[in-house]
Design an enzyme around this catalytic site. Structure first.
Site, PDB file in Angstrom:
ATOM      1  CD1 TRP A 115       0.263   0.415   3.384  1.00  0.00           C
ATOM      2  CD2 TRP A 115      -0.272  -1.723   3.018  1.00  0.00           C
ATOM      3  NE1 TRP A 115       0.719  -0.321   4.450  1.00  0.00           N
ATOM      4  CE2 TRP A 115       0.398  -1.635   4.260  1.00  0.00           C
ATOM      5  CE3 TRP A 115      -0.700  -2.975   2.578  1.00  0.00           C
ATOM      6  CZ2 TRP A 115       0.648  -2.752   5.062  1.00  0.00           C
ATOM      7  CZ3 TRP A 115      -0.452  -4.085   3.378  1.00  0.00           C
ATOM      8  CH2 TRP A 115       0.210  -3.962   4.599  1.00  0.00           C
ATOM      9  NE  ARG A 116       4.802   2.303   4.753  1.00  0.00           N
ATOM     10  CZ  ARG A 116       5.605   2.012   5.757  1.00  0.00           C
ATOM     11  NH1 ARG A 116       6.801   1.542   5.506  1.00  0.00           N
ATOM     12  NH2 ARG A 116       5.238   2.225   6.992  1.00  0.00           N
ATOM     13  CD  GLU A 171      -2.971   3.456   7.869  1.00  0.00           C
ATOM     14  OE1 GLU A 171      -3.131   3.012   9.020  1.00  0.00           O
ATOM     15  OE2 GLU A 171      -1.841   3.655   7.394  1.00  0.00           O
ATOM     16  CD  GLN A 220      -8.413  -4.261  16.283  1.00  0.00           C
ATOM     17  OE1 GLN A 220      -7.759  -4.888  17.104  1.00  0.00           O
ATOM     18  NE2 GLN A 220      -8.950  -3.089  16.554  1.00  0.00           N
ATOM     19  CB  THR A 221      -4.282  -7.695  11.143  1.00  0.00           C
ATOM     20  OG1 THR A 221      -5.629  -7.967  11.504  1.00  0.00           O
ATOM     21  CG2 THR A 221      -3.634  -8.983  10.714  1.00  0.00           C
ATOM     22  CG  LEU A 280      -8.418  -9.196   7.381  1.00  0.00           C
ATOM     23  CD1 LEU A 280      -8.851  -8.220   6.311  1.00  0.00           C
ATOM     24  CD2 LEU A 280      -7.102  -8.743   7.982  1.00  0.00           C
ATOM     25  CE1 TYR A 320     -12.086  -5.564  17.528  1.00  0.00           C
ATOM     26  CE2 TYR A 320     -10.509  -7.111  16.600  1.00  0.00           C
ATOM     27  CZ  TYR A 320     -11.004  -6.412  17.678  1.00  0.00           C
ATOM     28  OH  TYR A 320     -10.428  -6.565  18.895  1.00  0.00           O
ATOM     29  CE1 TYR A 364      -2.408   5.543  13.045  1.00  0.00           C
ATOM     30  CE2 TYR A 364      -3.987   4.168  11.871  1.00  0.00           C
ATOM     31  CZ  TYR A 364      -2.692   4.570  12.109  1.00  0.00           C
ATOM     32  OH  TYR A 364      -1.674   4.013  11.381  1.00  0.00           O
ATOM     33  CG  ASP A 417      -0.526   3.726  15.716  1.00  0.00           C
ATOM     34  OD1 ASP A 417       0.383   4.447  16.192  1.00  0.00           O
ATOM     35  OD2 ASP A 417      -0.303   2.804  14.925  1.00  0.00           O
ATOM     36  CB  CYS A 476      17.527   1.516  23.352  1.00  0.00           C
ATOM     37  SG  CYS A 476      15.932   1.492  24.180  1.00  0.00           S
ATOM     38  CB  CYS A 527      16.533   3.522  18.769  1.00  0.00           C
ATOM     39  SG  CYS A 527      15.224   4.726  18.548  1.00  0.00           S
TER      40      CYS A 527
HETATM   41 FE1  SF4 Z   1      14.614   2.969  22.891  1.00  0.00          FE
HETATM   42 FE2  SF4 Z   1      14.279   4.405  20.677  1.00  0.00          FE
HETATM   43 FE3  SF4 Z   1      12.183   3.537  21.967  1.00  0.00          FE
HETATM   44 FE4  SF4 Z   1      13.694   5.439  23.013  1.00  0.00          FE
HETATM   45  S1  SF4 Z   1      12.467   5.602  21.171  1.00  0.00           S
HETATM   46  S2  SF4 Z   1      12.891   3.676  24.063  1.00  0.00           S
HETATM   47  S3  SF4 Z   1      15.711   4.819  22.299  1.00  0.00           S
HETATM   48  S4  SF4 Z   1      13.752   2.262  20.988  1.00  0.00           S
END
Ligand code: SF4
Length: 361
Positions: free
Chosen positions: A22-23, A35, A40-41, A78, A80, A118, A136, A200, A203
């Site tokens: 869909w992108r 969307e 729900q999936t 699916l 709902y 949303y 969301d 993290c 991230c």
């Molecule tokens: Fe960890 Fe990034 Fe979520 Fe912060 S935003 S908690 S750095 S994964």
């Protein structure tokens, strides 16, 4: 003013965006269908449903004219199902009143059946470049962690404030809001995972994340629920006459409205009571066999089910609302929700070609 996390998050998204069908277009019809399915999936599970749906119903006009039973069949698995009914209602409305075009703003989109804050935000930002957020669970989780926000995200007022913050802190160019909303979706499902599992180290916005700095990500966001789920006991019957099994249509309103089910009754019945129930429905039971217990969790109720397979020779044909049909016919014509999957399996019937995480009203 644009927040510090916006630029690194967008850059990461441009390099790592998931390739989802869909992108590949900004057609509001495609954004809308995807969307609604994604509500729900998981995205990977939605792909085959989405492709099958778009192949059969490529635009608002074909959706508006699709027979209800066929639409339910396309939606089977699916869950709902009210979402599918609302899709059709909206398609009818837009073809009748707007010559098959969508409104371009989130405020107008929100007035359509089945489109909440949303989805309105997602369509308006992705398809029409409006500077609106699509808030969301992913967005709420990431935002709560970025700012180490300890407020209850299930509180509507908190949710509104987070949405308002995003409008103020989002990209300076409105047309990039669609990208930002999708970046949140991807970050939330690939990196900033729920519970104790955020990645993290990988991230892109770690340098501006307060929860990562203080080690509090695992306990955020805060979700405090009011009330709970009620429990209902149900006895489900596989009435079998030779190869044929009984199904019946559920009422047009309420839970799983208009779909088909195996005959069932409230409460946990004994085998003798099961025979009596068969007799009350004009069926003569010659053999009763207990089936394993099963459970299905909806958003507001849990079904605790027990079941019996009951041989009822000479019952074929439509009887007191029961329709006796062979498994292949049931699979082809009578959409059965996956709440009954355990008993469908016992009857040799597949409910939905592709499994997902559950179904609801
Ligand atoms: Fe960890 Fe990034 Fe979520 Fe912060 S935003 S908690 S750095 S994964």
């Amino acid at each position: 003013m644009q927040a510090e996390f916006v630029e690194p998050l967008l850059e990461w998204y441009y390099d790592n965006a998931r390739d989802l069908p869909w992108r590949r277009s900004k057609d509001p019809y495609r954004v809308w269908i995807s969307e609604i399915m994604l509500q729900q999936t998981r995205a990977q599970a939605v792909i085959p449903y989405y492709e099958r749906f778009l192949k059969r119903l490529p635009d608002l006009w074909s959706l508006a004219e699709c027979p209800d039973d066929e639409l339910m069949k396309l939606w089977e698995g699916l869950g709902y199902y009210s979402r599918a009914r609302n899709l059709k209602k909206t398609a009818v409305l837009l073809t009748n009143e707007r010559n098959g075009t969508f409104p371009r703003s989130a405020d107008e989109l929100r007035k359509l059946p089945g489109i909440g804050d949303y989805t309105a935000g997602a369509i308006a930002s992705i398809a029409f470049g409006e500077a609106v957020p699509a808030v969301d669970g992913n967005v709420l989780r990431v935002m709560a962690r970025l700012k180490e926000d300890e407020r209850n995200i299930l509180d509507q007022a908190v949710k509104k404030e987070i949405a308002a913050d995003l409008i103020n802190e989002g990209p300076e160019e409105p047309f990039r809001f669609g990208d930002l909303n999708q970046a949140f979706m991807d970050l939330g499902s690939m990196i900033c995972l729920p519970h104790e599992k955020p990645l993290c180290e990988e991230c892109p916005v770690r340098s501006c994340c307060l929860a990562a700095a203080h080690g509090s990500a695992g306990r955020l966001p805060v979700r405090l629920k009011k009330g709970g789920r009620r429990m209902e006991r149900l006895t489900v019957f596989i009435f079998r006459d030779g190869e044929k099994i009984a199904v019946r249509k559920r009422p047009e309103r309420g839970l799983l409205a208009g779909l088909y089910e195996f005959p069932n009754r409230k409460g946990t019945l004994t085998a003798d009571e099961a025979i009596r129930y068969a007799a009350e429905n004009g069926l003569f039971a010659v053999r009763v066999q207990a089936l394993p217990a099963a459970k299905h969790v909806f958003s507001h109720v849990t079904w605790e089910m027990t079941g019996y397979e009951v041989r009822v020779p000479g019952a074929s044909g439509e009887k007191d609302g029961f329709i006796f049909a062979e498994p292949a016919e049931i699979e082809g014509n009578y959409p059965i929700p996956s709440a009954f999957a355990a008993y469908a399996k016992a009857a040799g019937i597949r409910v939905g070609a592709i499994k997902n995480k559950g179904e609801d009203v």
